[in-house]
Design a protein around this motif. Sequence first.
Motif, PDB file in Angstrom:
ATOM      1  N   UNK A  50      15.033 -17.790  -2.219  1.00  0.00           N
ATOM      2  CA  UNK A  50      15.624 -19.112  -2.440  1.00  0.00           C
ATOM      3  C   UNK A  50      15.479 -19.480  -3.916  1.00  0.00           C
ATOM      4  N   UNK A  51      16.520 -20.044  -4.519  1.00  0.00           N
ATOM      5  CA  UNK A  51      16.465 -20.380  -5.950  1.00  0.00           C
ATOM      6  C   UNK A  51      15.798 -21.736  -6.197  1.00  0.00           C
ATOM      7  N   UNK A  52      14.470 -21.742  -6.152  1.00  0.00           N
ATOM      8  CA  UNK A  52      13.708 -22.975  -6.326  1.00  0.00           C
ATOM      9  C   UNK A  52      12.650 -22.750  -7.397  1.00  0.00           C
ATOM     10  N   UNK A  53      12.591 -23.658  -8.372  1.00  0.00           N
ATOM     11  CA  UNK A  53      11.574 -23.600  -9.418  1.00  0.00           C
ATOM     12  C   UNK A  53      10.812 -24.917  -9.421  1.00  0.00           C
ATOM     13  N   UNK A  54       9.486 -24.820  -9.374  1.00  0.00           N
ATOM     14  CA  UNK A  54       8.603 -25.965  -9.519  1.00  0.00           C
ATOM     15  C   UNK A  54       7.844 -25.738 -10.820  1.00  0.00           C
ATOM     16  N   UNK A  55       8.096 -26.581 -11.787  1.00  0.00           N
ATOM     17  CA  UNK A  55       7.560 -26.402 -13.137  1.00  0.00           C
ATOM     18  C   UNK A  55       6.438 -27.415 -13.379  1.00  0.00           C
ATOM     19  N   UNK A  56       5.207 -26.971 -13.240  1.00  0.00           N
ATOM     20  CA  UNK A  56       4.059 -27.859 -13.416  1.00  0.00           C
ATOM     21  C   UNK A  56       3.652 -28.036 -14.867  1.00  0.00           C
ATOM     22  N   UNK A  57       4.283 -27.323 -15.783  1.00  0.00           N
ATOM     23  CA  UNK A  57       3.957 -27.420 -17.208  1.00  0.00           C
ATOM     24  C   UNK A  57       5.118 -27.953 -18.043  1.00  0.00           C
ATOM     25  N   UNK A  58       6.232 -28.303 -17.406  1.00  0.00           N
ATOM     26  CA  UNK A  58       7.415 -28.829 -18.100  1.00  0.00           C
ATOM     27  C   UNK A  58       7.886 -27.892 -19.215  1.00  0.00           C
ATOM     28  N   UNK A  59       7.956 -26.631 -18.878  1.00  0.00           N
ATOM     29  CA  UNK A  59       8.410 -25.614 -19.831  1.00  0.00           C
ATOM     30  C   UNK A  59       9.929 -25.667 -20.002  1.00  0.00           C
ATOM     31  N   UNK A  60      10.640 -25.974 -18.929  1.00  0.00           N
ATOM     32  CA  UNK A  60      12.102 -25.945 -18.943  1.00  0.00           C
ATOM     33  C   UNK A  60      12.687 -27.343 -18.788  1.00  0.00           C
ATOM     34  N   UNK A  61      13.967 -27.456 -19.106  1.00  0.00           N
ATOM     35  CA  UNK A  61      14.699 -28.703 -18.918  1.00  0.00           C
ATOM     36  C   UNK A  61      15.459 -28.610 -17.597  1.00  0.00           C
TER      37      UNK A  61
END
Length: 79
Positions: A50-61
Amino acid sequence: MEQARPLLPEIAYASDPYDCAEGADALVLVTEWDAFRALDFERLRATMAAPVVVDLRNVYRAEDIARRGFRYTSVGQAG
């Protein structure tokens, strides 16, 4: 990683981010390491369940990741 193996033997270790994401329902970024700052999202999408990203460091926009076909969640940022 080699130093962590004796301390955390129950963890499954991967050779790179793509190996780690294979078949995954979500990718959770918990580091700002350079190896995770320029991921090939097309390659990730092809290998993940599944195409899901959880970014806990705010690396991406959010808009950049959404444009690549992922659901994106970050911490501490509006919308």
